[in-house]
Motif scaffolding. Structure first.
Motif, PDB file in Angstrom:
ATOM      1  N   PRO A  87      48.881 -60.128   7.358  1.00  0.00           N
ATOM      2  CA  PRO A  87      48.869 -61.638   8.209  1.00  0.00           C
ATOM      3  C   PRO A  87      49.606 -60.964   9.336  1.00  0.00           C
ATOM      4  O   PRO A  87      49.144 -62.083  10.135  1.00  0.00           O
ATOM      5  CB  PRO A  87      48.675 -62.613   7.003  1.00  0.00           C
ATOM      6  N   CYS A  88      50.557 -60.979   9.543  1.00  0.00           N
ATOM      7  CA  CYS A  88      51.078 -60.669  10.541  1.00  0.00           C
ATOM      8  C   CYS A  88      50.479 -59.668  12.119  1.00  0.00           C
ATOM      9  O   CYS A  88      50.944 -59.109  13.154  1.00  0.00           O
ATOM     10  CB  CYS A  88      52.673 -60.051  10.283  1.00  0.00           C
ATOM     11  N   GLY A  89      50.011 -58.323  10.939  1.00  0.00           N
ATOM     12  CA  GLY A  89      49.475 -57.120  12.060  1.00  0.00           C
ATOM     13  C   GLY A  89      49.713 -56.118  11.882  1.00  0.00           C
ATOM     14  O   GLY A  89      49.414 -54.970  12.201  1.00  0.00           O
ATOM     15  N   TYR A  90      50.922 -55.682  10.945  1.00  0.00           N
ATOM     16  CA  TYR A  90      51.227 -54.629  11.252  1.00  0.00           C
ATOM     17  C   TYR A  90      51.948 -53.678  10.222  1.00  0.00           C
ATOM     18  O   TYR A  90      53.590 -53.140  10.116  1.00  0.00           O
ATOM     19  CB  TYR A  90      53.134 -55.296  12.346  1.00  0.00           C
ATOM     20  N   LEU A  91      51.349 -54.214   9.038  1.00  0.00           N
ATOM     21  CA  LEU A  91      51.420 -53.089   7.936  1.00  0.00           C
ATOM     22  C   LEU A  91      51.186 -51.945   8.126  1.00  0.00           C
ATOM     23  O   LEU A  91      50.583 -51.613   8.819  1.00  0.00           O
ATOM     24  CB  LEU A  91      50.482 -53.724   6.735  1.00  0.00           C
ATOM     25  N   GLY A  92      52.338 -51.325   7.823  1.00  0.00           N
ATOM     26  CA  GLY A  92      52.085 -49.269   8.643  1.00  0.00           C
ATOM     27  C   GLY A  92      52.550 -49.094   9.748  1.00  0.00           C
ATOM     28  O   GLY A  92      51.973 -47.865   9.763  1.00  0.00           O
ATOM     29  N   SER A  93      52.106 -50.203  10.324  1.00  0.00           N
ATOM     30  CA  SER A  93      53.062 -50.078  12.332  1.00  0.00           C
ATOM     31  C   SER A  93      54.055 -49.161  12.373  1.00  0.00           C
ATOM     32  O   SER A  93      55.021 -49.217  11.990  1.00  0.00           O
ATOM     33  CB  SER A  93      52.830 -50.998  12.530  1.00  0.00           C
ATOM     34  N   ALA A  94      54.097 -48.072  13.111  1.00  0.00           N
ATOM     35  CA  ALA A  94      55.156 -47.490  13.314  1.00  0.00           C
ATOM     36  C   ALA A  94      56.001 -47.762  14.624  1.00  0.00           C
ATOM     37  O   ALA A  94      56.921 -47.081  14.817  1.00  0.00           O
ATOM     38  CB  ALA A  94      55.064 -45.742  14.040  1.00  0.00           C
ATOM     39  N   ALA A 143      48.441 -48.319  16.529  1.00  0.00           N
ATOM     40  CA  ALA A 143      48.929 -48.406  18.829  1.00  0.00           C
ATOM     41  C   ALA A 143      48.683 -47.534  18.978  1.00  0.00           C
ATOM     42  O   ALA A 143      49.501 -46.217  18.881  1.00  0.00           O
ATOM     43  CB  ALA A 143      50.075 -49.376  18.667  1.00  0.00           C
ATOM     44  N   VAL A 144      48.407 -46.771  20.087  1.00  0.00           N
ATOM     45  CA  VAL A 144      48.801 -45.772  21.349  1.00  0.00           C
ATOM     46  C   VAL A 144      50.394 -46.324  21.421  1.00  0.00           C
ATOM     47  O   VAL A 144      50.685 -47.100  22.133  1.00  0.00           O
ATOM     48  CB  VAL A 144      47.880 -45.874  22.516  1.00  0.00           C
ATOM     49  N   PRO A 145      50.852 -45.176  21.885  1.00  0.00           N
ATOM     50  CA  PRO A 145      52.410 -45.170  22.127  1.00  0.00           C
ATOM     51  C   PRO A 145      52.306 -45.192  23.822  1.00  0.00           C
ATOM     52  O   PRO A 145      51.322 -45.397  24.812  1.00  0.00           O
ATOM     53  CB  PRO A 145      52.443 -43.223  21.649  1.00  0.00           C
ATOM     54  N   PRO A 146      53.355 -46.184  23.693  1.00  0.00           N
ATOM     55  CA  PRO A 146      53.211 -46.336  25.407  1.00  0.00           C
ATOM     56  C   PRO A 146      53.398 -44.984  26.552  1.00  0.00           C
ATOM     57  O   PRO A 146      52.716 -45.158  27.498  1.00  0.00           O
ATOM     58  CB  PRO A 146      54.734 -46.764  25.577  1.00  0.00           C
ATOM     59  N   GLN A 147      53.851 -43.806  26.153  1.00  0.00           N
ATOM     60  CA  GLN A 147      53.539 -42.564  27.137  1.00  0.00           C
ATOM     61  C   GLN A 147      52.090 -41.721  27.241  1.00  0.00           C
ATOM     62  O   GLN A 147      52.178 -41.961  28.359  1.00  0.00           O
ATOM     63  CB  GLN A 147      54.420 -41.622  26.504  1.00  0.00           C
ATOM     64  N   ASP A 148      51.294 -42.035  25.983  1.00  0.00           N
ATOM     65  CA  ASP A 148      50.057 -41.637  26.546  1.00  0.00           C
ATOM     66  C   ASP A 148      49.207 -42.936  27.085  1.00  0.00           C
ATOM     67  O   ASP A 148      48.177 -42.815  27.480  1.00  0.00           O
ATOM     68  CB  ASP A 148      49.682 -41.599  25.191  1.00  0.00           C
ATOM     69  N   LEU A 149      50.032 -44.364  26.821  1.00  0.00           N
ATOM     70  CA  LEU A 149      48.894 -45.086  27.813  1.00  0.00           C
ATOM     71  C   LEU A 149      49.026 -44.749  29.414  1.00  0.00           C
ATOM     72  O   LEU A 149      48.182 -45.181  29.778  1.00  0.00           O
ATOM     73  CB  LEU A 149      49.662 -46.453  27.181  1.00  0.00           C
TER      74      LEU A 149
END
Length: 517
Positions: free
Chosen positions: A365-372, A406-412
Motif C-alpha cells: 500500500p505505501c509502495g516501498y516494500l523492498g526499496s533501498a 527506483a533508479v539512483p539519482p546519479q544514474d538519472l
C-alpha cells in the motif's frame, strides 16, 4: 404508386445488418406512424424529418396517412441514422424524387430542423462491415461520417451536406425545382465523391531512449512486444512504470492494413476515430475506478469497452490491485480468446479484443516494500491483503512479471540515453516475422499441438523444464506460458532450437517479483 423502399444499415457490434426503410402514403386522417422496433431516438425522427423537409422548401404530405416501417422488425434500431432515409422515402413515395435510382444506394444521416445533415456514429465501422461482406453499394453520408467511411479501401462514398444535396441527385428526369429550391441551388453543392487519402499519417510514439536505466524492464518489454505477451511491472512510485508503458507501442511492428482497419472501425463505433492517428497503436489507460462494463463493454445497445478499443494495441492498467475485483476477473476470458461476447436481454454483440495487457502496481500500500530508498511502513498483514486483491487465475494468465526498481539519482543525471525505439523495433519485427512464417501467429497465441511442434527443445532444455516444473509447482498453463516466452527469447536470438539458457531467462521473467506473487 405511394410506396418507397430506401436501403440503409443498422449497427450491431461491428456488423452492419441491412435495414429497409419502407414508406407508405395512404388516404385517411393525417398521421405519421413509425414502426419496426425503433428506439426513442429513432421515433423522434418524425419531428426532425417533418421540419427538415418543410424548411428545405420541399413538399411534406400533410394530408396523408404516413406509415414508416424499419425492416426487419425484430432488429433493434437506435440513433438518428435513419433520419435521411426516412425523409427520402417520404419524398420518393410522394413522387418528388426517383425511387428506382434511390434503391441503388444506401443512406444514413441525422437531419437538423433546417435540413442540414449531421454525422452519425460508426460510419467507418459500417463501411468496413460492407467491405468484408463484399457489398459494393454506394454510401451517402453526412460530413464527418463520409470522411471516415472513405478510409475503407474500395468503398464508394458520397458526402452530402444538406437534404437538398441528395434530392438534386435523384430528381425525376425533366422535373423543375421550386423557387425556394432554385435559390438554394445557387449555393455551392455539397454533394462530393470522396476517396481514400493517398498519403497515410506516420505513427508518432514517445521514444524508449528517454528512459534511463531499467535494463531488465526494457528487456521484458522487448520480449513482450516480440511475442505479444502480457506483462506486469511492479515497483515503487516514480520508478518509471507508466513511462515505460507509454513507450511500449513504439516497439511493436507496424500495423498491417487489416489491423489498422479493425482498430479504426472500433474507434469509429465508439465515436473516437481520429484520421491523424490512422495506423497508430493506441494506449488505452482507464482509471482504476473503471467498472467491469467500462472495461469489457456493455450497455444497450452493446458498446465496445476498453479491451476492444485496445484491439491490436495496448491496454495499460496502472495501480492494478485498485481496480474492482469483478472488473479484473472479467479480463480472464478475453486474455485467452481475444474476443468478448456481450449478451443482453434484447440483443447480443461480439467485439474483437486481441490486446496486449500491460499492468503496473506497487508492491504494498505505501509502495516501498523492498526499496533501498525508503523504508516500508506496511505491516505484513496489509501487504498480504493488498497483493491478495489479484487472484491466482488472473496472475497465471500474465506471461511476464518484472520488477521496476527506483533508479539512483546519479544514474538519472549522468547515465547515457538508452537504445532508440526504432533499434529495438527492428529486432522485434524480425522475431515476430520468424514466428509468423513458422506458425502463422505470435508465440503468445500458440496452443496444444502447434506449441509442441515449434518448441524443438534440446535434451538439456527438456530436462531443465521438467525439473523446474516439479520444483516450482507449475500448473499446465504456467508451463505452456513459460515455453512460449522461451520460444520468443529464442526467436529474438535467431535460434531455431530452445536451449536451457532460453528456458532459464523465461523462468526468471515469470518469477521476478516478491515471493507473495
Amino acid at each position: 404508386m405511394t410506396l418507397a423502399q430506401i436501403p440503409s444499415h443498422a449497427l450491431l457490434g461491428l456488423a452492419a445488418p441491412a435495414v429497409t426503410v419502407e414508406v407508405h402514403l395512404a388516404n385517411g386522417l393525417p398521421s405519421f406512424t413509425l414502426v419496426g422496433l425503433a428506439d426513442t431516438e429513432v421515433k423522434e425522427a418524425r419531428e426532425r424529418v417533418r421540419s427538415a423537409i418543410q424548411n428545405a422548401g420541399l413538399e411534406f404530405p400533410t394530408n396523408k396517412r404516413i406509415t414508416v416501417n424499419l425492416a426487419p422488425a425484430d432488429l433493434p434500431k437506435d440513433s438518428g441514422r435513419f433520419d435521411l432515409p426516412i425523409a427520402l422515402g417520404i419524398l420518393a413515395a410522394s413522387g418528388q424524387i426517383d425511387r428506382e435510382r434511390l434503391g441503388r444506394h444506401a443512406f444514413a444521416g441525422e437531419l437538423s430542423l433546417s435540413g442540414a445533415l449531421r454525422p452519425v456514429r460508426g460510419a467507418l465501422a459500417m463501411a468496413a462491415a460492407l467491405y468484408r461482406q463484399g457489398c459494393g453499394t454506394p454510401l451517402v453520408l453526412p460530413p464527418g461520417s463520409a470522411e471516415e467511411a472513405a478510409w475503407v479501401p474500395g468503398a464508394e462514398v458520397y458526402r452530402a451536406r444538406h437534404l437538398l444535396d441528395v434530392v438534386r441527385q435523384f430528381l425525376p428526369f425533366g422535373s423543375c425545382l421550386t423557387a425556394s429550391q432554385a435559390d438554394s441551388d445557387q449555393q455551392e453543392s455539397g454533394w462530393t465523391r470522396l476517396h481514400a487519402p493517398d498519403a497515410l499519417p506516420q505513427p508518432d510514439y514517445p521514444d524508449m531512449s528517454d528512459v534511463k536505466g531499467q535494463a531488465a524492464a526494457k528487456r521484458a518489454l522487448e520480449i513482450s512486444a516480440a511475442g505479444a505477451h502480457s506483462l506486469l511491472m511492479m515497483g515503487p512510485p516514480g520508478s518509471g512504470k507508466s513511462m515505460l508503458a507509454q513507450r511500449f507501442p513504439g516497439l511493436l511492428p507496424a500495423m498491417t492494413a487489416r489491423e489498422a482497419l479493425e482498430s479504426a472501425s472500433i474507434a469509429s463505433l465508439a465515436g473516437h476515430f481520429d484520421p491523424a492517428r490512422w495506423g497508430q497503436r493506441p494506449v488505452r489507460a482507464p482509471h482504476h475506478t473503471a467498472s467491469a462494463v467500462a472495461l469489457v463493454g456493455g450497455g444497450s445497445p452493446p458498446r465496445p469497452g476498453e479491451i476492444s478499443l485496445a484491439h491490436e494495441a495496448v491496454l495499460f492498467l496502472d495501480e492494478l490491485p485498485e481496480f474492482p475485483r469483478a472488473a479484473l476477473e472479467a479480463l480472464r476470458e478475453p486474455l485467452e480468446t481475444g474476443r468478448i461476447h456481450i449478451s443482453r436481454a434484447a440483443q447480443q454483440a461480439e467485439f474483437p479484443a486481441r490486446f496486449q495487457l500491460l499492468a503496473a502496481m506497487n508492491p504494498c500500500p505505501c509502495g516501498y516494500l523492498g526499496s533501498a530508498v525508503r523504508a516500508c511502513r506496511c505491516t505484513p498483514d496489509q501487504v498480504s491483503r493488498y497483493q491478495g486483491k489479484l487472484s491466482g487465475p488472473l496472475l497465471d494468465r500474465i506471461d511476464l512479471r518484472v520488477e521496476v526498481a527506483a533508479v539512483p539519482p546519479q544514474d538519472l543525471l549522468h547515465a547515457p540515453r538508452g537504445e532508440h525505439s526504432a533499434t529495438i523495433r527492428e529486432r522485434v519485427t524480425a522475431a515476430r516475422a520468424l514466428a509468423l512464417d513458422r506458425q502463422g501467429c505470435p508465440n503468445a497465441l500458440l496452443e496444444g499441438a502447434r506449441l509442441d511442434q515449434v518448441l524443438d527443445l534440446t535434451p538439456e532444455a527438456s530436462s531443465f523444464v521438467q525439473t523446474a516444473a516439479v520444483r516450482l509447482g507449475w500448473s499446465a498453463r504456467s508451463m505452456h506460458r513459460t515455453l512460449r516466452i522461451a520460444r520468443t527469447i529464442a526467436d529474438l536470438a535467431s535460434d531455431s532450437r530452445l536451449a536451457a539458457a532460453h528456458i532459464a531467462e523465461a523462468i526468471q521473467m515469470r518469477r521476478a517479483l516478491p515471493e507473495r506473487l
